[in-house]
Design a protein around this motif. Structure first.
Motif, PDB file in Angstrom:
ATOM      1  N   CYS A 168     108.819   2.694  28.209  1.00 54.16           N
ATOM      2  CA  CYS A 168     108.786   2.555  26.762  1.00 54.16           C
ATOM      3  C   CYS A 168     109.198   1.139  26.381  1.00 54.16           C
ATOM      4  N   VAL A 169     108.431   0.522  25.522  1.00 55.24           N
ATOM      5  CA  VAL A 169     108.760  -0.775  24.948  1.00 55.24           C
ATOM      6  C   VAL A 169     108.790  -0.545  23.441  1.00 55.24           C
ATOM      7  N   GLY A 170     109.992  -0.639  22.877  1.00 57.56           N
ATOM      8  CA  GLY A 170     110.141  -0.270  21.462  1.00 57.56           C
ATOM      9  C   GLY A 170     109.929   1.228  21.349  1.00 57.56           C
ATOM     10  N   SER A 171     109.044   1.619  20.460  1.00 52.37           N
ATOM     11  CA  SER A 171     108.766   3.047  20.302  1.00 52.37           C
ATOM     12  C   SER A 171     107.435   3.434  20.942  1.00 52.37           C
ATOM     13  N   THR A 172     106.829   2.522  21.708  1.00 54.17           N
ATOM     14  CA  THR A 172     105.561   2.813  22.382  1.00 54.17           C
ATOM     15  C   THR A 172     105.828   3.095  23.856  1.00 54.17           C
ATOM     16  N   CYS A 173     105.440   4.280  24.284  1.00 56.18           N
ATOM     17  CA  CYS A 173     105.639   4.681  25.683  1.00 56.18           C
ATOM     18  C   CYS A 173     104.275   4.854  26.351  1.00 56.18           C
ATOM     19  N   THR A 174     104.172   4.400  27.594  1.00 54.18           N
ATOM     20  CA  THR A 174     102.916   4.520  28.334  1.00 54.18           C
ATOM     21  C   THR A 174     103.180   5.067  29.736  1.00 54.18           C
ATOM     22  N   ALA A 175     102.220   5.801  30.211  1.00 55.46           N
ATOM     23  CA  ALA A 175     102.235   6.305  31.590  1.00 55.46           C
ATOM     24  C   ALA A 175     101.379   5.364  32.424  1.00 55.46           C
ATOM     25  N   LYS A 176     101.951   4.831  33.485  1.00 56.51           N
ATOM     26  CA  LYS A 176     101.239   3.910  34.377  1.00 56.51           C
ATOM     27  C   LYS A 176     100.324   4.707  35.298  1.00 56.51           C
ATOM     28  N   PRO A 177      99.429   4.030  36.027  1.00 54.05           N
ATOM     29  CA  PRO A 177      98.595   4.740  36.996  1.00 54.05           C
ATOM     30  C   PRO A 177      99.460   5.389  38.102  1.00 54.05           C
ATOM     31  N   ALA A 178      98.976   6.489  38.600  1.00 59.34           N
ATOM     32  CA  ALA A 178      99.698   7.241  39.624  1.00 59.34           C
ATOM     33  C   ALA A 178      99.687   6.498  40.953  1.00 59.34           C
ATOM     34  N   THR A 179     100.776   6.662  41.708  1.00 53.58           N
ATOM     35  CA  THR A 179     100.834   6.164  43.071  1.00 53.58           C
ATOM     36  C   THR A 179     101.033   7.362  43.992  1.00 53.58           C
ATOM     37  N   THR A 180     100.423   7.303  45.152  1.00 52.47           N
ATOM     38  CA  THR A 180     100.541   8.400  46.106  1.00 52.47           C
ATOM     39  C   THR A 180     101.059   7.872  47.421  1.00 52.47           C
ATOM     40  N   GLY A 181     101.624   8.750  48.209  1.00 51.85           N
ATOM     41  CA  GLY A 181     102.128   8.366  49.517  1.00 51.85           C
ATOM     42  C   GLY A 181     102.961   9.465  50.121  1.00 51.85           C
ATOM     43  N   PRO A 182     103.471   9.180  51.297  1.00 52.52           N
ATOM     44  CA  PRO A 182     104.314  10.179  51.957  1.00 52.52           C
ATOM     45  C   PRO A 182     105.703  10.235  51.354  1.00 52.52           C
TER      46      PRO A 182
END
Length: 182
Positions: A168-182
């Protein structure tokens, strides 16, 4: 009569090593051809079966992994929306549902499993059986991650992990791209 000057008449061969060629058995030839064709068919069927088994296993692993990728992404987007409603402040860390990754089988959660404030704020719940354990992990008021863990081979160790970071930056929240792994 001498055969040196002229060839023998058709069908007549001189006696001895230059005599008529031995007659081949057509039955033996057919059996040999059938055996070779049979071996080739078995080899081809074996190769195709091996490729088919590999393809099905690969498809199954990818399909199961897609559940974790989808679930963690939906949870992260819900948490981002929740953070925006709360002026950029993300909810507290949730419990994991189920508490440990299901060991090679699907887990059927109930609606009471999803009553944690982070899940209710994000409107997140699984209504179908799941291979992954889901959890929201708050790292700070403005950053956290949705985590999905799976133990597909039932050895007690989660070998598949999907994480989606929410910031979240200020009142704007974002979901980043997913990461996968073990």
């Amino acid at each position: 009569m001498s055969y040196v000057d002229q060839p023998p008449p058709q069908g007549a061969y001189p006696p001895g090593p230059g005599g008529p060629p031995p007659k081949s058995s057509s039955t033996a030839t057919i059996l040999i051809v059938l055996a070779v064709v049979g071996v080739l068919v078995v080899v081809i069927v074996g190769v195709l079966a091996a490729l088919g088994i590999y393809g099905v296993r690969s498809y199954t692993v990818k399909a199961k992994a897609a559940e974790g990728l989808s679930g963690a992404s939906v949870l992260a987007r819900g948490i981002a929306a929740c953070g925006e409603k709360q002026s950029g402040k993300l909810p507290e860390t949730s419990v994991a549902v189920p508490s440990t990754p299901p060991a090679g089988v699907k887990y059927m959660s109930t609606s009471s499993d999803w009553t944690d404030p982070a899940f209710t704020c994000a409107y997140f719940a699984m209504s179908t059986p799941q291979y992954f354990s889901y959890q929201w992990v708050k790292e700070s008021d403005t950053r956290g991650r949705a985590v999905a863990l799976a133990d597909m081979d039932a050895d007690g160790t989660a070998e598949q992990r999907v994480e989606v970071v929410v910031e979240c930056v200020g009142s704007t929240c974002t979901a980043k791209p997913a990461t996968t792994g073990p």
